[in-house]
Motif scaffolding. Structure first.
Motif, short mmCIF file in Angstrom:
data_model
loop_
_atom_site.label_atom_id
_atom_site.label_comp_id
_atom_site.label_asym_id
_atom_site.label_seq_id
_atom_site.Cartn_x
_atom_site.Cartn_y
_atom_site.Cartn_z
N VAL A 73 -9.81 -15.75 -3.50
CA VAL A 73 -11.30 -15.12 -3.12
C VAL A 73 -10.97 -13.77 -2.99
CG1 VAL A 73 -13.13 -15.33 -1.98
CG2 VAL A 73 -11.93 -17.34 -2.13
N GLU A 74 -10.50 -13.03 -2.49
CA GLU A 74 -9.79 -11.64 -2.42
C GLU A 74 -8.40 -11.73 -2.05
OE1 GLU A 74 -12.99 -9.54 0.66
OE2 GLU A 74 -13.02 -11.75 0.74
N ILE A 75 -7.62 -10.38 -2.29
CA ILE A 75 -6.52 -9.21 -1.94
C ILE A 75 -6.83 -8.40 -1.14
CG2 ILE A 75 -4.61 -9.29 -3.12
CD1 ILE A 75 -4.25 -11.37 -5.38
N ALA A 76 -5.97 -8.18 -0.13
CA ALA A 76 -5.25 -6.77 -0.03
C ALA A 76 -4.12 -6.53 0.17
CB ALA A 76 -6.63 -6.67 1.72
N ARG A 77 -4.02 -5.25 -0.88
CA ARG A 77 -2.13 -4.57 -1.15
C ARG A 77 -2.21 -3.97 0.15
NH1 ARG A 77 0.19 -7.31 -5.91
NH2 ARG A 77 2.07 -6.53 -5.41
N THR A 78 -1.21 -3.40 1.03
CA THR A 78 -1.18 -1.72 1.48
C THR A 78 -0.22 -1.18 0.21
OG1 THR A 78 1.76 -2.79 2.22
CG2 THR A 78 -0.19 -2.99 3.89
N GLY A 79 -0.01 -1.39 -0.80
CA GLY A 79 1.10 -0.42 -1.48
C GLY A 79 3.11 -0.43 -0.92
N LYS A 80 3.75 -0.30 -1.97
CA LYS A 80 4.92 -0.92 -1.68
C LYS A 80 5.74 0.60 -1.02
CE LYS A 80 7.91 0.58 -5.04
NZ LYS A 80 9.15 0.15 -5.71
N ILE A 81 6.70 -0.13 0.03
CA ILE A 81 7.43 1.18 1.27
C ILE A 81 8.59 0.37 0.97
CG2 ILE A 81 5.39 1.41 2.67
CD1 ILE A 81 6.85 -0.97 4.61
N SER A 82 9.31 2.19 0.77
CA SER A 82 10.78 1.83 0.61
C SER A 82 11.67 2.45 1.29
CB SER A 82 10.35 2.28 -1.02
OG SER A 82 12.22 2.42 -1.32
N LEU A 83 12.87 2.58 1.49
CA LEU A 83 14.02 3.35 2.45
C LEU A 83 14.86 2.73 1.78
CD1 LEU A 83 12.83 2.73 6.25
CD2 LEU A 83 12.25 4.68 4.79
N ILE A 84 15.68 4.28 1.43
CA ILE A 84 16.99 4.28 0.96
C ILE A 84 17.90 3.28 1.42
CG2 ILE A 84 18.80 5.70 0.04
CD1 ILE A 84 17.07 7.43 -0.45
N ARG A 85 18.44 2.25 0.86
CA ARG A 85 19.83 1.56 1.77
C ARG A 85 21.21 2.83 2.47
NH1 ARG A 85 20.05 -4.07 1.71
NH2 ARG A 85 18.05 -4.38 -0.24
N ALA A 86 21.37 2.01 3.36
CA ALA A 86 22.16 3.59 4.23
C ALA A 86 23.87 2.74 3.71
CB ALA A 86 22.53 3.10 5.55
N SER A 87 23.78 1.54 3.06
CA SER A 87 25.02 0.81 2.75
C SER A 87 25.98 0.87 1.59
CB SER A 87 25.30 -0.68 2.74
OG SER A 87 23.80 -0.82 2.21
N ASN A 88 24.06 1.86 0.36
CA ASN A 88 24.41 2.33 -1.11
C ASN A 88 24.55 0.36 -1.41
OD1 ASN A 88 24.05 3.99 -2.64
ND2 ASN A 88 26.01 4.48 -2.86
N VAL A 89 24.59 -0.11 -0.85
CA VAL A 89 24.24 -1.60 -2.22
C VAL A 89 23.10 -1.85 -2.47
CG1 VAL A 89 24.85 -3.85 -1.86
CG2 VAL A 89 25.79 -2.49 -0.34
N ASP A 90 23.04 -2.48 -3.88
CA ASP A 90 22.40 -1.86 -4.77
C ASP A 90 21.86 -3.51 -4.90
OD1 ASP A 90 20.50 -2.42 -6.55
OD2 ASP A 90 21.20 -1.02 -8.40
N THR A 91 21.23 -4.96 -4.11
CA THR A 91 21.06 -5.76 -4.30
C THR A 91 20.45 -6.50 -5.32
OG1 THR A 91 19.34 -5.17 -3.45
CG2 THR A 91 20.31 -6.14 -2.25
N GLU A 92 19.68 -5.33 -6.00
CA GLU A 92 18.67 -6.13 -7.42
C GLU A 92 19.90 -5.89 -8.67
OE1 GLU A 92 16.21 -7.06 -10.18
OE2 GLU A 92 15.42 -6.88 -7.79
N PHE A 93 21.29 -5.12 -8.54
CA PHE A 93 22.07 -5.17 -9.30
C PHE A 93 22.89 -6.64 -9.03
CE2 PHE A 93 26.42 -4.02 -9.83
CZ PHE A 93 27.19 -3.82 -11.28
N LEU A 94 23.47 -6.14 -8.04
CA LEU A 94 24.06 -8.08 -7.31
C LEU A 94 23.05 -9.21 -7.82
CD1 LEU A 94 25.07 -7.20 -3.94
CD2 LEU A 94 26.22 -7.29 -5.66
#
Length: 176
Positions: free
Chosen positions: A144-165
Protein backbone atom coordinates in the motif's frame (compact mmCIF):
# COMPACT_ATOMS: atom_id res chain seq x y z
CA UNK A 1 27.32 3.99 -12.25
CA UNK A 2 25.98 5.12 -8.91
CA UNK A 3 28.41 6.64 -6.45
CA UNK A 4 28.10 6.97 -2.69
CA UNK A 5 29.34 10.32 -1.40
CA UNK A 6 29.93 10.96 2.29
CA UNK A 7 29.98 14.69 3.03
CA UNK A 8 30.78 16.32 6.38
CA UNK A 9 29.31 19.80 6.76
CA UNK A 10 28.95 22.46 9.40
CA UNK A 11 25.49 22.10 10.92
CA UNK A 12 23.96 25.44 9.97
CA UNK A 13 20.91 26.72 8.14
CA UNK A 14 21.03 26.62 4.34
CA UNK A 15 23.84 24.09 3.83
CA UNK A 16 21.60 21.42 2.33
CA UNK A 17 19.88 24.03 0.19
CA UNK A 18 23.23 25.19 -1.24
CA UNK A 19 24.21 21.60 -2.02
CA UNK A 20 20.86 20.93 -3.70
CA UNK A 21 21.23 24.16 -5.68
CA UNK A 22 24.68 23.11 -6.89
CA UNK A 23 23.30 19.76 -8.06
CA UNK A 24 20.33 21.43 -9.78
CA UNK A 25 22.52 23.98 -11.60
CA UNK A 26 24.77 21.18 -12.88
CA UNK A 27 21.82 19.01 -13.91
CA UNK A 28 22.63 16.19 -11.47
CA UNK A 29 20.10 14.04 -9.72
CA UNK A 30 20.42 12.71 -6.17
CA UNK A 31 18.99 9.18 -5.99
CA UNK A 32 19.21 8.93 -2.20
CA UNK A 33 19.90 11.46 0.54
CA UNK A 34 20.31 10.96 4.28
CA UNK A 35 21.37 13.69 6.71
CA UNK A 36 22.04 13.53 10.42
CA UNK A 37 24.37 14.63 13.20
CA UNK A 38 27.94 13.32 12.98
CA UNK A 39 30.27 12.31 15.80
CA UNK A 40 31.18 15.91 16.73
CA UNK A 41 28.67 18.54 17.86
CA UNK A 42 27.95 21.13 15.17
CA UNK A 43 28.83 18.78 12.31
CA UNK A 44 26.41 16.78 10.14
CA UNK A 45 27.05 13.86 7.82
CA UNK A 46 25.28 13.76 4.47
CA UNK A 47 25.23 10.49 2.56
CA UNK A 48 24.22 10.84 -1.09
CA UNK A 49 23.80 8.33 -3.89
CA UNK A 50 24.60 10.09 -7.16
CA UNK A 51 24.65 8.66 -10.69
CA UNK A 52 27.67 9.52 -12.85
CA UNK A 53 31.03 8.39 -14.11
CA UNK A 54 34.29 8.87 -12.17
CA UNK A 55 35.18 12.08 -13.99
CA UNK A 56 31.76 13.62 -13.30
CA UNK A 57 31.92 12.70 -9.61
CA UNK A 58 35.44 14.17 -9.37
CA UNK A 59 34.18 17.46 -10.83
CA UNK A 60 31.18 17.43 -8.51
CA UNK A 61 33.47 16.87 -5.52
CA UNK A 62 35.59 19.88 -6.51
CA UNK A 63 32.44 22.00 -6.83
CA UNK A 64 31.21 20.85 -3.39
CA UNK A 65 34.50 21.93 -1.79
CA UNK A 66 33.94 25.43 -3.15
CA UNK A 67 30.76 25.78 -1.07
CA UNK A 68 30.96 27.39 2.35
CA UNK A 69 30.48 24.98 5.28
CA UNK A 70 31.73 21.84 3.45
CA UNK A 71 34.39 20.18 5.60
CA UNK A 72 35.07 16.88 3.80
CA UNK A 73 33.81 15.08 0.70
CA UNK A 74 34.59 11.41 0.10
CA UNK A 75 33.54 9.10 -2.71
CA UNK A 76 33.24 5.86 -0.73
CA UNK A 77 31.78 3.79 -3.58
CA UNK A 78 34.73 1.40 -3.87
CA UNK A 79 35.83 1.47 -0.23
CA UNK A 80 34.72 -1.32 2.12
CA UNK A 81 31.75 0.12 4.03
CA UNK A 82 28.88 -0.82 6.26
CA UNK A 83 25.70 0.30 4.48
CA UNK A 84 22.20 0.35 5.93
CA UNK A 85 18.78 1.59 5.03
CA UNK A 86 15.47 1.62 6.90
CA UNK A 87 12.19 0.90 5.13
CA UNK A 88 8.63 0.95 6.43
CA UNK A 89 6.24 -1.11 4.31
CA UNK A 90 2.45 -1.04 4.72
CA UNK A 91 1.04 -4.18 3.18
CA UNK A 92 -2.41 -5.68 2.75
CA UNK A 93 -2.55 -8.63 5.10
CA UNK A 94 -5.85 -10.47 4.94
CA UNK A 95 -6.32 -13.33 7.40
CA UNK A 96 -5.66 -15.80 4.53
CA UNK A 97 -2.19 -14.49 3.65
CA UNK A 98 -1.05 -12.97 6.96
CA UNK A 99 0.96 -16.07 7.95
CA UNK A 100 2.85 -16.00 4.61
CA UNK A 101 3.71 -12.34 5.11
CA UNK A 102 4.85 -12.99 8.68
CA UNK A 103 7.02 -15.87 7.46
CA UNK A 104 8.68 -13.60 4.87
CA UNK A 105 9.20 -10.91 7.51
CA UNK A 106 10.81 -13.47 9.82
CA UNK A 107 13.28 -14.59 7.15
CA UNK A 108 14.28 -10.95 6.55
CA UNK A 109 14.30 -10.13 10.29
CA UNK A 110 11.66 -7.46 9.72
CA UNK A 111 9.67 -6.19 12.69
CA UNK A 112 5.91 -5.81 12.71
CA UNK A 113 5.43 -2.27 14.04
CA UNK A 114 1.67 -1.96 13.45
CA UNK A 115 -1.12 -4.43 12.92
CA UNK A 116 -4.73 -3.90 11.88
CA UNK A 117 -7.35 -6.32 10.61
CA UNK A 118 -6.40 -5.88 6.92
CA UNK A 119 -2.92 -4.32 7.11
CA UNK A 120 0.55 -4.77 8.59
CA UNK A 121 3.38 -2.26 8.75
CA UNK A 122 6.83 -3.83 8.66
CA UNK A 123 10.12 -2.20 9.62
CA UNK A 124 13.08 -3.56 7.66
CA UNK A 125 16.70 -2.56 8.26
CA UNK A 126 19.65 -3.73 6.21
CA UNK A 127 21.68 -3.25 3.08
CA UNK A 128 19.92 -1.91 -0.03
CA UNK A 129 19.86 -5.36 -1.67
CA UNK A 130 17.82 -6.73 1.21
CA UNK A 131 15.27 -3.94 0.73
CA UNK A 132 14.81 -4.81 -2.94
CA UNK A 133 14.48 -8.53 -2.18
CA UNK A 134 11.78 -8.19 0.49
CA UNK A 135 9.88 -5.64 -1.59
CA UNK A 136 9.79 -8.04 -4.55
CA UNK A 137 8.47 -10.86 -2.38
CA UNK A 138 5.79 -8.70 -0.73
CA UNK A 139 4.49 -7.14 -3.98
CA UNK A 140 2.24 -10.14 -4.61
CA UNK A 141 0.29 -9.40 -1.41
CA UNK A 142 -0.37 -5.74 -2.22
CA UNK A 143 2.03 -3.07 -0.97
CA UNK A 144 0.00 0.00 0.00
CA UNK A 145 2.81 2.42 0.97
CA UNK A 146 6.58 2.48 1.34
CA UNK A 147 8.81 5.00 3.13
CA UNK A 148 12.61 4.69 2.82
CA UNK A 149 15.29 6.59 4.70
CA UNK A 150 17.96 6.52 2.03
CA UNK A 151 21.27 4.74 2.44
CA UNK A 152 23.67 5.61 5.23
CA UNK A 153 27.23 4.36 5.17
CA UNK A 154 30.45 4.36 7.20
CA UNK A 155 33.87 3.15 6.06
CA UNK A 156 34.84 -0.13 7.70
CA UNK A 157 37.69 0.28 10.18
CA UNK A 158 38.63 -3.38 9.55
CA UNK A 159 38.92 -2.66 5.80
CA UNK A 160 37.20 -6.02 5.16
CA UNK A 161 35.17 -5.92 1.95
CA UNK A 162 32.18 -8.16 2.73
CA UNK A 163 30.78 -7.80 -0.81
CA UNK A 164 34.08 -9.12 -2.21
CA UNK A 165 34.07 -11.99 0.30
CA UNK A 166 30.45 -12.85 -0.50
CA UNK A 167 31.19 -12.96 -4.24
CA UNK A 168 34.36 -15.03 -3.69
CA UNK A 169 32.55 -17.57 -1.49
CA UNK A 170 29.70 -17.83 -4.01
CA UNK A 171 32.16 -18.45 -6.82
CA UNK A 172 33.89 -21.16 -4.76
CA UNK A 173 30.57 -22.92 -4.05
CA UNK A 174 29.66 -22.87 -7.73
CA UNK A 175 33.03 -24.30 -8.83
CA UNK A 176 32.99 -27.14 -6.25
Amino acid sequence: MKHTLSVLVEDEAGVLSRIAGLFARRGFNIDSLAVGPAEKPGISRITMIVPGDNRTIEQLTKQLYKLVSILKVQDITNIPCVERELVLIKIQASPQNRSFILEISSVFRAKVVDMAYEYLILEVTGDPGKMVAIEQLLKQYGIVEIARTGKISLIRASNVDTEFLRNTLSAQKISS
